[in-house]
Design a protein around this motif. Structure first.
Motif, PDB file in Angstrom:
ATOM      1  N   GLN A  11       0.840  -1.188   0.000  1.00  0.00           N
ATOM      2  CA  GLN A  11       0.000   0.000   0.000  1.00  0.00           C
ATOM      3  C   GLN A  11       0.886   1.253   0.000  1.00  0.00           C
ATOM      4  O   GLN A  11       1.780   1.386   0.830  1.00  0.00           O
ATOM      5  CB  GLN A  11      -0.900   0.010   1.247  1.00  0.00           C
ATOM      6  CG  GLN A  11      -1.829   1.204   1.344  1.00  0.00           C
ATOM      7  CD  GLN A  11      -2.954   1.147   0.325  1.00  0.00           C
ATOM      8  OE1 GLN A  11      -3.174   0.106  -0.311  1.00  0.00           O
ATOM      9  NE2 GLN A  11      -3.631   2.255   0.150  1.00  0.00           N
ATOM     10  N   VAL A  12       0.631   2.147  -0.915  1.00  0.00           N
ATOM     11  CA  VAL A  12       1.402   3.387  -1.007  1.00  0.00           C
ATOM     12  C   VAL A  12       0.981   4.332   0.105  1.00  0.00           C
ATOM     13  O   VAL A  12      -0.208   4.556   0.345  1.00  0.00           O
ATOM     14  CB  VAL A  12       1.193   4.048  -2.376  1.00  0.00           C
ATOM     15  CG1 VAL A  12       1.928   5.388  -2.426  1.00  0.00           C
ATOM     16  CG2 VAL A  12       1.675   3.131  -3.493  1.00  0.00           C
ATOM     17  N   GLN A  13       1.964   4.878   0.788  1.00  0.00           N
ATOM     18  CA  GLN A  13       1.706   5.903   1.802  1.00  0.00           C
ATOM     19  C   GLN A  13       2.486   7.158   1.460  1.00  0.00           C
ATOM     20  O   GLN A  13       3.648   7.082   1.039  1.00  0.00           O
ATOM     21  CB  GLN A  13       2.103   5.399   3.185  1.00  0.00           C
ATOM     22  CG  GLN A  13       1.201   4.289   3.725  1.00  0.00           C
ATOM     23  CD  GLN A  13       1.507   3.934   5.161  1.00  0.00           C
ATOM     24  OE1 GLN A  13       2.649   3.970   5.595  1.00  0.00           O
ATOM     25  NE2 GLN A  13       0.465   3.601   5.912  1.00  0.00           N
ATOM     26  N   LEU A  14       1.844   8.293   1.656  1.00  0.00           N
ATOM     27  CA  LEU A  14       2.463   9.590   1.389  1.00  0.00           C
ATOM     28  C   LEU A  14       2.483  10.381   2.682  1.00  0.00           C
ATOM     29  O   LEU A  14       1.450  10.518   3.342  1.00  0.00           O
ATOM     30  CB  LEU A  14       1.679  10.351   0.322  1.00  0.00           C
ATOM     31  CG  LEU A  14       1.471   9.644  -1.009  1.00  0.00           C
ATOM     32  CD1 LEU A  14       0.578  10.490  -1.927  1.00  0.00           C
ATOM     33  CD2 LEU A  14       2.795   9.362  -1.694  1.00  0.00           C
ATOM     34  N   VAL A  15       3.651  10.909   3.028  1.00  0.00           N
ATOM     35  CA  VAL A  15       3.793  11.671   4.262  1.00  0.00           C
ATOM     36  C   VAL A  15       4.424  13.014   3.940  1.00  0.00           C
ATOM     37  O   VAL A  15       5.556  13.073   3.437  1.00  0.00           O
ATOM     38  CB  VAL A  15       4.654  10.921   5.298  1.00  0.00           C
ATOM     39  CG1 VAL A  15       4.810  11.770   6.561  1.00  0.00           C
ATOM     40  CG2 VAL A  15       4.023   9.574   5.630  1.00  0.00           C
ATOM     41  N   LEU A  34       8.043  22.358   1.103  1.00  0.00           N
ATOM     42  CA  LEU A  34       7.310  21.165   1.514  1.00  0.00           C
ATOM     43  C   LEU A  34       7.914  19.934   0.864  1.00  0.00           C
ATOM     44  O   LEU A  34       8.403  19.999  -0.273  1.00  0.00           O
ATOM     45  CB  LEU A  34       5.838  21.272   1.120  1.00  0.00           C
ATOM     46  CG  LEU A  34       5.072  22.498   1.607  1.00  0.00           C
ATOM     47  CD1 LEU A  34       3.609  22.406   1.175  1.00  0.00           C
ATOM     48  CD2 LEU A  34       5.185  22.667   3.096  1.00  0.00           C
ATOM     49  N   SER A  35       7.867  18.833   1.594  1.00  0.00           N
ATOM     50  CA  SER A  35       8.342  17.562   1.054  1.00  0.00           C
ATOM     51  C   SER A  35       7.271  16.495   1.244  1.00  0.00           C
ATOM     52  O   SER A  35       6.483  16.565   2.189  1.00  0.00           O
ATOM     53  CB  SER A  35       9.626  17.126   1.755  1.00  0.00           C
ATOM     54  OG  SER A  35      10.666  18.055   1.527  1.00  0.00           O
ATOM     55  N   CYS A  36       7.278  15.540   0.354  1.00  0.00           N
ATOM     56  CA  CYS A  36       6.339  14.418   0.441  1.00  0.00           C
ATOM     57  C   CYS A  36       7.128  13.148   0.139  1.00  0.00           C
ATOM     58  O   CYS A  36       7.688  13.012  -0.950  1.00  0.00           O
ATOM     59  CB  CYS A  36       5.209  14.601  -0.560  1.00  0.00           C
ATOM     60  SG  CYS A  36       4.100  13.176  -0.704  1.00  0.00           S
ATOM     61  N   ALA A  37       7.158  12.263   1.109  1.00  0.00           N
ATOM     62  CA  ALA A  37       7.881  11.000   0.957  1.00  0.00           C
ATOM     63  C   ALA A  37       6.892   9.871   0.717  1.00  0.00           C
ATOM     64  O   ALA A  37       5.919   9.723   1.461  1.00  0.00           O
ATOM     65  CB  ALA A  37       8.708  10.717   2.207  1.00  0.00           C
ATOM     66  N   ALA A  38       7.158   9.093  -0.308  1.00  0.00           N
ATOM     67  CA  ALA A  38       6.302   7.961  -0.650  1.00  0.00           C
ATOM     68  C   ALA A  38       6.948   6.668  -0.177  1.00  0.00           C
ATOM     69  O   ALA A  38       8.139   6.449  -0.396  1.00  0.00           O
ATOM     70  CB  ALA A  38       6.078   7.913  -2.160  1.00  0.00           C
ATOM     71  N   ILE A  76      -8.105  10.330  -7.896  1.00  0.00           N
ATOM     72  CA  ILE A  76      -6.717  10.178  -7.473  1.00  0.00           C
ATOM     73  C   ILE A  76      -6.601   9.027  -6.486  1.00  0.00           C
ATOM     74  O   ILE A  76      -7.362   8.950  -5.527  1.00  0.00           O
ATOM     75  CB  ILE A  76      -6.203  11.492  -6.847  1.00  0.00           C
ATOM     76  CG1 ILE A  76      -6.145  12.580  -7.926  1.00  0.00           C
ATOM     77  CG2 ILE A  76      -4.839  11.291  -6.209  1.00  0.00           C
ATOM     78  CD1 ILE A  76      -5.820  13.951  -7.400  1.00  0.00           C
ATOM     79  N   HIS A  77      -5.608   8.157  -6.715  1.00  0.00           N
ATOM     80  CA  HIS A  77      -5.502   6.949  -5.913  1.00  0.00           C
ATOM     81  C   HIS A  77      -4.941   7.182  -4.511  1.00  0.00           C
ATOM     82  O   HIS A  77      -5.395   6.560  -3.558  1.00  0.00           O
ATOM     83  CB  HIS A  77      -4.633   5.918  -6.636  1.00  0.00           C
ATOM     84  CG  HIS A  77      -5.369   5.130  -7.669  1.00  0.00           C
ATOM     85  ND1 HIS A  77      -5.585   5.596  -8.939  1.00  0.00           N
ATOM     86  CD2 HIS A  77      -5.962   3.914  -7.603  1.00  0.00           C
ATOM     87  CE1 HIS A  77      -6.264   4.690  -9.614  1.00  0.00           C
ATOM     88  NE2 HIS A  77      -6.514   3.654  -8.834  1.00  0.00           N
ATOM     89  N   TYR A  78      -3.931   8.027  -4.400  1.00  0.00           N
ATOM     90  CA  TYR A  78      -3.235   8.131  -3.122  1.00  0.00           C
ATOM     91  C   TYR A  78      -3.127   9.588  -2.667  1.00  0.00           C
ATOM     92  O   TYR A  78      -2.783  10.473  -3.451  1.00  0.00           O
ATOM     93  CB  TYR A  78      -1.828   7.524  -3.240  1.00  0.00           C
ATOM     94  CG  TYR A  78      -1.832   6.102  -3.734  1.00  0.00           C
ATOM     95  CD1 TYR A  78      -1.383   5.794  -5.012  1.00  0.00           C
ATOM     96  CD2 TYR A  78      -2.296   5.070  -2.925  1.00  0.00           C
ATOM     97  CE1 TYR A  78      -1.389   4.497  -5.475  1.00  0.00           C
ATOM     98  CE2 TYR A  78      -2.311   3.758  -3.375  1.00  0.00           C
ATOM     99  CZ  TYR A  78      -1.861   3.479  -4.652  1.00  0.00           C
ATOM    100  OH  TYR A  78      -1.873   2.182  -5.093  1.00  0.00           O
ATOM    101  N   TRP A  79      -3.389   9.778  -1.376  1.00  0.00           N
ATOM    102  CA  TRP A  79      -3.319  11.099  -0.754  1.00  0.00           C
ATOM    103  C   TRP A  79      -2.515  11.033   0.533  1.00  0.00           C
ATOM    104  O   TRP A  79      -2.547  10.037   1.252  1.00  0.00           O
ATOM    105  CB  TRP A  79      -4.718  11.602  -0.393  1.00  0.00           C
ATOM    106  CG  TRP A  79      -5.571  11.985  -1.542  1.00  0.00           C
ATOM    107  CD1 TRP A  79      -6.485  11.198  -2.186  1.00  0.00           C
ATOM    108  CD2 TRP A  79      -5.601  13.262  -2.199  1.00  0.00           C
ATOM    109  NE1 TRP A  79      -7.092  11.907  -3.195  1.00  0.00           N
ATOM    110  CE2 TRP A  79      -6.566  13.176  -3.228  1.00  0.00           C
ATOM    111  CE3 TRP A  79      -4.921  14.457  -2.014  1.00  0.00           C
ATOM    112  CZ2 TRP A  79      -6.858  14.251  -4.068  1.00  0.00           C
ATOM    113  CZ3 TRP A  79      -5.213  15.516  -2.845  1.00  0.00           C
ATOM    114  CH2 TRP A  79      -6.173  15.418  -3.861  1.00  0.00           C
TER     115      TRP A  79
END
Length: 126
Positions: free
Chosen positions: A1-5, A20-24, A113-116
């Motif tokens: 499962q993809v997670q975005l933080v 801002l940063s977003c790590a998958a 959109i699949h992932y948030w």
């Protein structure tokens, strides 16, 4: 499962900058490279709106309200996407969320959109 933080939000004065940063996670490098990534924001009492989108094969897209001030970039080796925000204005105050999808146009037009991510608060004081 993809997670975005997301990370990097905070309080800044008008005219200032934030990154801002977003790590998958939960995704391989090759799969991440094929994903389109984007940033959205939602201010109190307003609908969520598109901010910027980037894929590995096309030039980035920006909302008119942030063109020339914000820059989206991605680091496929680190499964991250960044949003450099300069010349911030009080009207940029919002919760900023990261999104990922295999279809760039889903990101660009905010559909299916699949992932948030959970979002990070950005507050710009006047």
């Amino acid at each position: 499962q993809v997670q975005l933080v997301e990370s990097g939000g905070g309080l800044v004065q008008a005219g200032g900058s934030l990154r801002l940063s977003c790590a998958a996670s939960g995704i391989t490098f090759s799969s991440y490279s094929s994903f389109a990534m984007g940033w959205f924001r939602q201010a109190p009492g307003k609908e969520r709106e598109f901010v910027a989108a980037v894929s590995s094969s096309r030039s980035p897209y920006y909302a008119d309200s942030v063109k020339g001030r914000f820059t989206i970039s991605r680091d496929n080796a680190k499964n991250t996407v960044h949003l450099q925000m300069n010349s911030l204005k009080p009207e940029d105050t919002a919760v900023y969320s990261c999104a990922a999808d295999s279809n760039l146009w889903n990101i660009r037009y905010q559909r299916n959109i699949h992932y948030w991510g959970q979002g990070t608060q950005v507050t710009v004081s006047s």
